[in-house]
Design a protein around this motif. Sequence first.
Motif, mmCIF file in Angstrom:
data_model
loop_
_atom_site.group_PDB
_atom_site.id
_atom_site.type_symbol
_atom_site.label_atom_id
_atom_site.label_comp_id
_atom_site.label_asym_id
_atom_site.label_seq_id
_atom_site.Cartn_x
_atom_site.Cartn_y
_atom_site.Cartn_z
ATOM 1 N N MET A 40 -11.157 4.378 9.194
ATOM 2 C CA MET A 40 -10.823 5.673 8.608
ATOM 3 C C MET A 40 -10.903 6.701 9.731
ATOM 4 S SD MET A 40 -12.652 7.889 5.562
ATOM 5 C CE MET A 40 -11.931 6.996 4.191
ATOM 6 N N LEU A 41 -9.799 7.384 10.008
ATOM 7 C CA LEU A 41 -9.719 8.303 11.134
ATOM 8 C C LEU A 41 -9.328 9.694 10.676
ATOM 9 C CD1 LEU A 41 -7.689 5.986 13.555
ATOM 10 C CD2 LEU A 41 -10.167 6.274 13.462
ATOM 11 N N ARG A 42 -9.732 10.693 11.444
ATOM 12 C CA ARG A 42 -9.327 12.065 11.170
ATOM 13 C C ARG A 42 -7.863 12.231 11.538
ATOM 14 N NH1 ARG A 42 -13.211 15.848 10.084
ATOM 15 N NH2 ARG A 42 -11.662 17.433 10.543
ATOM 16 N N THR A 43 -7.115 12.851 10.670
ATOM 17 C CA THR A 43 -5.699 13.048 10.943
ATOM 18 C C THR A 43 -5.479 14.126 11.990
ATOM 19 O OG1 THR A 43 -5.572 14.599 9.070
ATOM 20 C CG2 THR A 43 -4.978 12.307 8.657
ATOM 21 N N ASP A 69 0.846 -1.200 0.000
ATOM 22 C CA ASP A 69 0.000 0.000 0.000
ATOM 23 C C ASP A 69 0.875 1.241 0.000
ATOM 24 O OD1 ASP A 69 -2.247 1.585 0.084
ATOM 25 O OD2 ASP A 69 -3.079 0.657 1.895
ATOM 26 N N ALA A 70 0.244 2.389 -0.267
ATOM 27 C CA ALA A 70 0.899 3.671 -0.028
ATOM 28 C C ALA A 70 0.873 3.881 1.478
ATOM 29 C CB ALA A 70 0.156 4.790 -0.754
ATOM 30 N N ILE A 71 2.027 4.056 2.075
ATOM 31 C CA ILE A 71 2.133 4.012 3.531
ATOM 32 C C ILE A 71 2.650 5.337 4.078
ATOM 33 C CG2 ILE A 71 3.416 2.954 5.431
ATOM 34 C CD1 ILE A 71 3.233 0.334 3.939
ATOM 35 N N SER A 72 1.987 5.819 5.134
ATOM 36 C CA SER A 72 2.449 7.020 5.820
ATOM 37 C C SER A 72 3.068 6.700 7.174
ATOM 38 C CB SER A 72 1.292 8.009 6.011
ATOM 39 O OG SER A 72 0.199 7.408 6.679
ATOM 40 N N GLY A 73 2.917 5.472 7.645
ATOM 41 C CA GLY A 73 3.535 5.095 8.912
ATOM 42 C C GLY A 73 3.261 3.648 9.259
ATOM 43 N N VAL A 74 4.221 3.020 9.931
ATOM 44 C CA VAL A 74 4.076 1.639 10.391
ATOM 45 C C VAL A 74 4.499 1.584 11.855
ATOM 46 C CG1 VAL A 74 4.748 -0.765 10.061
ATOM 47 C CG2 VAL A 74 4.579 0.748 8.082
ATOM 48 N N PRO A 80 -2.555 7.105 3.522
ATOM 49 C CA PRO A 80 -3.341 8.289 3.178
ATOM 50 C C PRO A 80 -4.668 7.913 2.540
ATOM 51 C CG PRO A 80 -1.519 7.994 1.636
ATOM 52 C CD PRO A 80 -1.307 6.996 2.729
ATOM 53 N N SER A 81 -5.652 8.765 2.751
ATOM 54 C CA SER A 81 -6.987 8.573 2.188
ATOM 55 C C SER A 81 -7.252 9.612 1.115
ATOM 56 C CB SER A 81 -8.042 8.673 3.296
ATOM 57 O OG SER A 81 -9.338 8.793 2.756
ATOM 58 N N GLU A 82 -8.151 9.261 0.196
ATOM 59 C CA GLU A 82 -8.540 10.235 -0.820
ATOM 60 C C GLU A 82 -9.450 11.315 -0.254
ATOM 61 O OE1 GLU A 82 -11.504 6.878 -0.799
ATOM 62 O OE2 GLU A 82 -9.308 7.095 -0.736
ATOM 63 N N VAL A 83 -9.932 11.110 0.982
ATOM 64 C CA VAL A 83 -10.769 12.102 1.650
ATOM 65 C C VAL A 83 -9.863 13.025 2.464
ATOM 66 C CG1 VAL A 83 -12.668 12.455 3.270
ATOM 67 C CG2 VAL A 83 -12.653 10.433 1.784
ATOM 68 N N ALA A 84 -9.916 14.316 2.166
ATOM 69 C CA ALA A 84 -9.040 15.272 2.851
ATOM 70 C C ALA A 84 -9.275 15.252 4.353
ATOM 71 C CB ALA A 84 -9.281 16.677 2.301
ATOM 72 N N GLY A 85 -8.183 15.238 5.117
ATOM 73 C CA GLY A 85 -8.279 15.271 6.568
ATOM 74 C C GLY A 85 -8.462 13.916 7.217
ATOM 75 N N TYR A 86 -8.418 12.838 6.428
ATOM 76 C CA TYR A 86 -8.599 11.499 6.970
ATOM 77 C C TYR A 86 -7.472 10.582 6.492
ATOM 78 C CZ TYR A 86 -13.343 12.692 8.447
ATOM 79 O OH TYR A 86 -14.430 13.270 9.058
ATOM 80 N N GLU A 87 -7.273 9.500 7.228
ATOM 81 C CA GLU A 87 -6.317 8.481 6.839
ATOM 82 C C GLU A 87 -6.871 7.113 7.228
ATOM 83 O OE1 GLU A 87 -2.644 8.900 8.945
ATOM 84 O OE2 GLU A 87 -3.523 8.417 10.894
#
Length: 248
Positions: A217-220, A172-177, A189-196
């Motif tokens: 899906m959580l708010r960043t 996946d495209a990963i922002s953290g593990v 990352p999510s395609e919805v702004a402000g969420y991941e």
Amino acid sequence: MPRSRPTRVAALVALLLAAATACGDAGGLQGAGPTETAISPDKLWPQLTPASSPAYVVGEVNREVVKGVTVPQGDIRDVDPVAVVRREIAESPGDYAGDKAPYGRTGRLMAECDKGAGRGRCPVLQPYYRDLTGDGRPDLTLGFRQMPGNTTAVRVYTVEKRRLVQVMEWDDAISGVELAGRSVIIRSPSEVAGYEYRLQWTWDADQKAMLLTHDEMLRTESREKTPHPSPSLSPSPSPSPSPSASTP
């Protein structure tokens, strides 16, 4: 001699009364207001017949013995992470071999891994060792970049009867593990702004594999800072660490 339960209760009450007398009204207990009435969930469409099998096969259990890689001493630290990735790439030549392959650049850059994982342009990232299966021995969590593109492959391996066994895989495209307890947590990352997206795999002793136990899906904005790695989470300083290295 330990106190009995009635004695401990009396002592606790006396302590609370003394604290209330000393502090007066300041900092005393205050009512939080009326409690909301609990509402039970509404079951929808009770006439539907419950499904007995899944509609789609998504591969909930990923467990596979890695062919061609043995662990003679049973210590996973003796396994070269680069060799493990090379073995996986060799089994999917259509994905990694040639200029037209989806991850052809990864295949070419594997030649840069002679100095070990996490060095130079080697696509294999620094490996981490931690007991995820609960058997008291370290397991291997590794990742490698899939190029071109921005995806990263995350894998978890354990040792069973001196065989290397893959018990988790995700690309996946990963922002953290993160590793927490018996779990691997991946943020994407999510395609919805402000969420991941936050996905969590947890070791399951019955399946002998890491199962996807949470998919959220959580708010960043509300995300807490990532804590510092636990002392039990230790990166490998070299691709072939000494068998005498301390177990996290």
